[in-house]
Design a protein around this motif. Structure first.
Motif, PDB file in Angstrom:
ATOM      1  N   ILE A 292       0.824  -1.215   0.000  1.00  0.00           N
ATOM      2  CA  ILE A 292       0.000   0.000   0.000  1.00  0.00           C
ATOM      3  C   ILE A 292       0.860   1.269   0.000  1.00  0.00           C
ATOM      4  CG2 ILE A 292      -1.775   1.299   1.243  1.00  0.00           C
ATOM      5  CD1 ILE A 292      -2.763  -1.481   2.299  1.00  0.00           C
ATOM      6  N   PRO A 293       1.743   1.477   0.992  1.00  0.00           N
ATOM      7  CA  PRO A 293       2.554   2.698   0.948  1.00  0.00           C
ATOM      8  C   PRO A 293       3.550   2.718  -0.209  1.00  0.00           C
ATOM      9  CG  PRO A 293       3.275   1.279   2.755  1.00  0.00           C
ATOM     10  CD  PRO A 293       1.999   0.698   2.218  1.00  0.00           C
ATOM     11  N   LEU A 294       4.107   1.546  -0.568  1.00  0.00           N
ATOM     12  CA  LEU A 294       5.065   1.520  -1.675  1.00  0.00           C
ATOM     13  C   LEU A 294       4.428   2.006  -2.974  1.00  0.00           C
ATOM     14  CD1 LEU A 294       7.121  -1.803  -1.255  1.00  0.00           C
ATOM     15  CD2 LEU A 294       7.777   0.528  -0.648  1.00  0.00           C
ATOM     16  N   THR A 295       3.194   1.593  -3.233  1.00  0.00           N
ATOM     17  CA  THR A 295       2.502   1.986  -4.467  1.00  0.00           C
ATOM     18  C   THR A 295       2.258   3.483  -4.511  1.00  0.00           C
ATOM     19  OG1 THR A 295       1.403  -0.179  -4.584  1.00  0.00           O
ATOM     20  CG2 THR A 295       0.430   1.621  -5.860  1.00  0.00           C
ATOM     21  N   ILE A 296       1.784   4.051  -3.414  1.00  0.00           N
ATOM     22  CA  ILE A 296       1.487   5.483  -3.379  1.00  0.00           C
ATOM     23  C   ILE A 296       2.765   6.306  -3.506  1.00  0.00           C
ATOM     24  CG2 ILE A 296       0.562   7.344  -1.940  1.00  0.00           C
ATOM     25  CD1 ILE A 296      -1.421   5.241  -0.825  1.00  0.00           C
TER      26      ILE A 296
ATOM     27  N   THR B 155      -4.051   7.390 -10.190  1.00  0.00           N
ATOM     28  CA  THR B 155      -3.720   6.023 -10.590  1.00  0.00           C
ATOM     29  C   THR B 155      -3.203   5.194  -9.426  1.00  0.00           C
ATOM     30  OG1 THR B 155      -3.219   6.683 -12.866  1.00  0.00           O
ATOM     31  CG2 THR B 155      -2.232   4.627 -12.081  1.00  0.00           C
ATOM     32  N   TRP B 156      -2.299   5.751  -8.670  1.00  0.00           N
ATOM     33  CA  TRP B 156      -1.606   4.992  -7.628  1.00  0.00           C
ATOM     34  C   TRP B 156      -2.522   4.700  -6.440  1.00  0.00           C
ATOM     35  CZ3 TRP B 156       1.892   3.565 -10.680  1.00  0.00           C
ATOM     36  CH2 TRP B 156       2.319   4.428 -11.691  1.00  0.00           C
ATOM     37  N   TYR B 157      -3.470   5.578  -6.193  1.00  0.00           N
ATOM     38  CA  TYR B 157      -4.443   5.331  -5.127  1.00  0.00           C
ATOM     39  C   TYR B 157      -5.439   4.247  -5.541  1.00  0.00           C
ATOM     40  CZ  TYR B 157      -2.573   9.453  -2.832  1.00  0.00           C
ATOM     41  OH  TYR B 157      -1.729  10.343  -2.216  1.00  0.00           O
ATOM     42  N   ILE B 158      -5.791   4.238  -6.832  1.00  0.00           N
ATOM     43  CA  ILE B 158      -6.689   3.196  -7.343  1.00  0.00           C
ATOM     44  C   ILE B 158      -6.008   1.829  -7.249  1.00  0.00           C
ATOM     45  CG2 ILE B 158      -7.867   2.334  -9.410  1.00  0.00           C
ATOM     46  CD1 ILE B 158      -8.194   5.286 -10.260  1.00  0.00           C
ATOM     47  N   ILE B 159      -4.728   1.782  -7.597  1.00  0.00           N
ATOM     48  CA  ILE B 159      -3.974   0.529  -7.512  1.00  0.00           C
ATOM     49  C   ILE B 159      -3.840   0.077  -6.059  1.00  0.00           C
ATOM     50  CG2 ILE B 159      -1.690  -0.496  -7.853  1.00  0.00           C
ATOM     51  CD1 ILE B 159      -1.442   1.266 -10.377  1.00  0.00           C
ATOM     52  N   ALA B 160      -3.503   1.013  -5.167  1.00  0.00           N
ATOM     53  CA  ALA B 160      -3.320   0.686  -3.745  1.00  0.00           C
ATOM     54  C   ALA B 160      -4.614   0.211  -3.097  1.00  0.00           C
ATOM     55  CB  ALA B 160      -2.769   1.893  -2.998  1.00  0.00           C
TER      56      ALA B 160
END
Length: 401
Positions: free
Chosen positions: A295-299, A376-381
């Motif tokens: 989660i944090p890595l993606t954001i 994008t990154w929040y949707i992925i996380a």
């Protein structure tokens, strides 16, 4: 048969299972190479045909729409007939369709060719899982699955490394020629060499009995939802990262190298998962920590602009994300039992792939609507967060590795 002959046959069988694993690995890897030959080409082919971001992303959706349709039938057939011809067809059809994509003239033609590719590739996972279930005893399953589940990451890594090189040399049509022919060749090798194990336990009776087991077992449904969450994150990032790197000003080759490093992390993760499971005590703990760290890595990944830092973060994100793959599928086959292994894998993968079908388009719509990759990154996380919640709902006894 003499004792000596029986021992020789047993020894031969033990050796042959590694050939089966090699062919299953190659098959699974090439289905990923076929599907992920497209994202590195989006910045190249998209402008040629004037595709919007949503249209470019929908080529991944088209693939996964076909992919989900054959998951369950392939699982049922693999459990009843064995994996050989299911696995071979799952490589030859996508290879032929990818080869034909070099001749596409518009969006619709490309979309349906990608759909047909997915129909073939959707058979591979369940057939490969059946082969491993037949040929490998319980005490070797973590190693076998660790090797098999390194294939998706390598199948992501190689296109990001090879596509820019081939495109530069012989154009995007050449990419489709090379990857298509390679897939067909592997399919022919599978047809020639894969066989059913002598001690195979095939399903019998009602061919849909395995579906009842899958869809009425709470733990299998939770595992399927976990796979959906994982796939949402993995495919969303794999589809759109290259386009994001282009927006940052990186060349296609430089962006591809970042994803190569991401893929290296993903390749190393599954083989090391057995060691980490032993350290943590069970597979659920590994899955929990993997989702939590994602989660944090993606954001953070979405805020980075330094090429060097992106390379480091891509490796970490690839490694952590793909740690989940092997334990997840081992848990599915454990719960379902040997006779229904392929049906369970095919059915749960059927559910996983809805995420792969939806995620690229949802992200593409947000990019079209906002003109940026910020969301994008929040949707992925969000996929990783959902997976984390689901792990806590899983209640089951795990077999010893």
């Amino acid at each position: 048969m003499s004792t000596t002959n029986m021992q020789a046959e047993s020894s031969s069988g033990k050796s042959f299972r590694w050939i089966i694993l090699l062919l299953a690995f190659a098959s699974f890897m090439f289905t990923f190479m076929s599907r992920f030959s497209w994202p590195p080409l989006i910045p190249v082919v998209g402008p040629v045909f004037h595709f919007t971001a949503a249209q470019a992303g929908s080529f991944m959706t088209a693939f996964y729409f076909g992919y989900i349709l054959t998951q369950v039938p392939a699982g049922i057939l693999s459990d009843r007939l064995g994996p050989r011809w299911i696995l071979a067809g799952g490589l030859i059809l996508p290879g032929a369709m990818l080869f034909l994509m070099q001749y596409m003239v518009d969006y619709n033609q490309g979309f349906w060719l990608r759909f047909a590719m997915g129909l073939g590739a959707g058979a591979v996972m369940s057939a490969a899982s059946r082969a491993l279930t037949e040929w490998f005893p319980a005490n070797e399953r973590a190693v076998a699955w660790g090797v098999l589940m390194a294939a998706p990451s390598l199948g992501l890594l190689l296109p990001n490394f090879l596509v820019p090189i081939i495109n530069q040399s012989i154009g995007w049509q050449g990419v489709m020629q090379v990857f298509g022919i390679a897939s067909i060749v592997i399919g022919i090798l599978v047809a020639c060499f894969v066989r059913t194990a002598d001690n195979s336990v095939k399903s019998s009776g009602n061919p849909f009995g395995g579906l009842k087991v899958v869809f009425t077992t709470k733990n299998l449904m939770i595992l399927a939802a976990m796979g959906f969450s994982l796939m949402w994150a993995e495919i969303g990032l794999a589809t759109w990262a290259n386009a994001y790197f282009k927006q940052l000003g990186f060349s296609a080759k430089a962006g591809g190298m970042i994803m190569v490093v991401y893929g290296i992390g993903g390749v190393l993760a599954p083989p090391s998962s057995a060691f980490l499971v032993k350290k943590l005590g069970n597979m659920r703990k590994l899955v929990f920590w993997s989702f939590l760290i994602q989660i944090p890595l993606t954001i953070i990944f979405g805020y980075l602009q330094s090429y060097t830092v992106l390379m480091v973060m891509a490796f970490l994100l690839g490694y952590v994300s793909y740690l989940v793959n092997s334990p997840l599928n081992i848990l599915v086959t454990d719960v379902a039992g040997k006779a229904w292994a392929a049906t369970a894998i095919g059915s749960t993968n059927f559910i996983y792939q809805f995420a792969a079908m939806i995620s690229p388009m949802v992200i593409g719509w947000t990019i079209d609507a906002t003109g940026s990759f910020f969301s994008t990154w929040y949707i992925i996380a969000a996929g990783s967060l959902t997976g984390l919640i689901l792990v806590s709902m899983l209640k089951m006894e795990e077999k010893a590795i």
